[in-house]
Motif scaffolding. Structure first.
Motif, short mmCIF file in Angstrom:
data_model
loop_
_atom_site.label_atom_id
_atom_site.label_comp_id
_atom_site.label_asym_id
_atom_site.label_seq_id
_atom_site.Cartn_x
_atom_site.Cartn_y
_atom_site.Cartn_z
N LYS A 127 45.71 39.22 41.61
CA LYS A 127 45.56 38.15 40.62
C LYS A 127 45.30 38.70 39.23
O LYS A 127 45.13 37.95 38.28
CB LYS A 127 44.41 37.23 41.01
CG LYS A 127 44.68 36.43 42.26
CD LYS A 127 43.51 35.52 42.55
CE LYS A 127 43.76 34.73 43.82
NZ LYS A 127 42.61 33.88 44.17
N GLY A 128 45.21 40.03 39.09
CA GLY A 128 44.98 40.64 37.80
C GLY A 128 43.52 40.77 37.42
O GLY A 128 43.19 41.04 36.27
N ARG A 129 42.62 40.57 38.37
CA ARG A 129 41.18 40.68 38.11
C ARG A 129 40.70 42.11 38.38
O ARG A 129 41.11 42.73 39.37
CB ARG A 129 40.39 39.75 39.02
CG ARG A 129 40.81 38.31 38.94
CD ARG A 129 39.84 37.54 38.08
NE ARG A 129 40.02 36.10 38.23
CZ ARG A 129 40.65 35.36 37.36
NH1 ARG A 129 41.23 35.91 36.32
NH2 ARG A 129 40.73 34.07 37.53
N ALA A 130 39.83 42.61 37.54
CA ALA A 130 39.27 43.96 37.72
C ALA A 130 38.23 43.90 38.85
O ALA A 130 37.31 43.07 38.81
CB ALA A 130 38.63 44.45 36.45
N LYS A 131 38.38 44.76 39.83
CA LYS A 131 37.47 44.81 40.98
C LYS A 131 37.04 46.25 41.19
O LYS A 131 37.72 47.19 40.79
CB LYS A 131 38.16 44.32 42.26
CG LYS A 131 38.67 42.91 42.19
CD LYS A 131 37.55 41.91 42.31
CE LYS A 131 38.11 40.49 42.33
NZ LYS A 131 37.05 39.51 42.49
N ILE A 132 35.91 46.41 41.88
CA ILE A 132 35.44 47.73 42.24
C ILE A 132 35.10 47.72 43.72
O ILE A 132 34.55 46.75 44.23
CB ILE A 132 34.24 48.17 41.37
CG1 ILE A 132 33.97 49.64 41.56
CG2 ILE A 132 33.02 47.35 41.64
CD1 ILE A 132 33.27 50.29 40.41
N GLU A 133 35.50 48.78 44.41
CA GLU A 133 35.17 48.94 45.82
C GLU A 133 33.87 49.72 45.87
O GLU A 133 33.80 50.87 45.44
CB GLU A 133 36.28 49.69 46.54
CG GLU A 133 36.23 49.57 48.03
CD GLU A 133 37.46 50.17 48.67
OE1 GLU A 133 37.45 51.39 48.94
OE2 GLU A 133 38.42 49.42 48.90
N LEU A 134 32.83 49.09 46.37
CA LEU A 134 31.48 49.64 46.38
C LEU A 134 31.09 49.98 47.80
O LEU A 134 31.26 49.15 48.69
CB LEU A 134 30.53 48.60 45.78
CG LEU A 134 29.15 49.02 45.38
CD1 LEU A 134 29.22 50.00 44.22
CD2 LEU A 134 28.34 47.81 44.97
#
Length: 166
Positions: A127-134
């Motif tokens: 969707k174009g959202r910035a995410k981080i895998e934590l």
């Protein structure tokens, strides 16, 4: 080089429609990963533009709890060159967006069990959202790292031997 090489590289860069911006390659070497969470990041406009260019570093980053919230610390998103005076601070703390239950679980694990919150990769989802895998992780001791290296080396050697026989 064969024509499939470029397609293979694109597949690595975009995992299931995600455009990966930065990876923390040392994390799996230094930590035993217990659980993985996906979190959103509260960013300013110039930070998003800088990420879209593909510049970020999370190798030295970690997450910490402050006031019932989780913050990403020491991550480096360089300034966006075209932003002039409206730029952001490159290493500012960034709030991570998680559900309340996930936050409580992570805070409990960090405070009671002595675990660490380590970012694994920073990416844009479909969707174009910035995410981080934590990752919720436990630090490895030196002997654990050596054991992991021995096992990996043996698996490689075993694969070579089986290919030579077969």
């Amino acid at each position: 080089m064969h024509a499939g090489w470029l397609a293979d590289r694109r597949d690595v860069a975009r995992e299931q429609g995600n455009k990966v911006i930065a990876r923390n390659r040392r994390a799996r070497h230094d930590y035993a990963i217990e659980d993985v969470f996906e979190a959103g990041i509260a960013l300013t406009g110039t930070e998003v533009k800088s990420l879209r260019v593909g510049k970020a570093a999370i190798a030295e980053a970690y997450a910490d709890t402050r006031g019932g919230e989780i913050w990403l610390l020491n991550s480096n998103i360089p300034e966006y060159l075209q932003a002039s005076r409206f730029n952001h601070a490159p290493k500012r703390p960034r709030k991570l967006l998680l559900h309340r239950r996930e936050i409580e679980k992570l805070i409990g694990a960090v405070e009671r069990q002595g675990m660490t919150l380590v970012p694994l990769k920073l990416y844009f989802n479909d969707k174009g959202r910035a995410k981080i895998e934590l990752a919720l992780a436990r630090g490895k001791k030196l002997h654990d790292k050596r054991e992991t290296e021995k096992r990996r080396s043996w698996e490689r050697e075993r694969g070579r031997l089986l290919r030579q026989k077969g």
